[in-house]
Design a protein around this motif. Structure first.
Motif: not given
Length: 121
Positions: A26-37, A50-53
């Motif tokens: 429900r709130t996934s669009s509120w989050y900052q996202l990223g990648w790790f390895r 990457i920021s939320r926007g």
């Protein structure tokens, strides 16, 4: 928040791949996202976020200029374009979601299951 990563595979050195990570909840669009390895025998490391926007991105020095992170909020999906791959990029790549940053690096709160990228030399 649930995260589902895909797009990994076997690629020759110098090649490209695009990873995707679909976020749900429900709130996934509120989050900052990223990648790790995480490479074999090594600790998990930050790759990009990457920021939320989508207007702010940050990269680890090892991938800057070769990888590009982007997101499509309409699809709740974050992407990682991997170009000019080399053997040192071989790793399991994890997408992550979080609400904050520390020194411009995402503080992960949720993890996807990981997708394997193998670069052959």
């Amino acid at each position: 928040v649930q995260l589902q990563a895909s797009g990994g595979g076997l690629v020759q050195a110098g090649g490209s791949l695009r990873l995707s990570c679909a976020a749900s909840g429900r709130t996934s669009s509120w989050y900052q996202l990223g990648w790790f390895r995480q490479a074999p025998g090594k600790e998990r490391e930050f790759v990009a976020d990457i920021s939320r926007g989508g207007d702010s991105t940050y990269y680890a020095d090892s991938v800057k200029g070769r990888f590009t992170i982007s997101r499509d909020n309409a699809k709740n999906t974050v992407y990682l374009q991997l170009n000019s791959l080399n053997a040192e990029d071989t790793a399991v790549y994890y997408c992550a979601a979080g609400r904050g940053f520390y020194n411009e690096r995402l503080i992960p709160e949720y993890w996807g299951q990981g997708t394997l990228v193998t670069v052959s030399s």
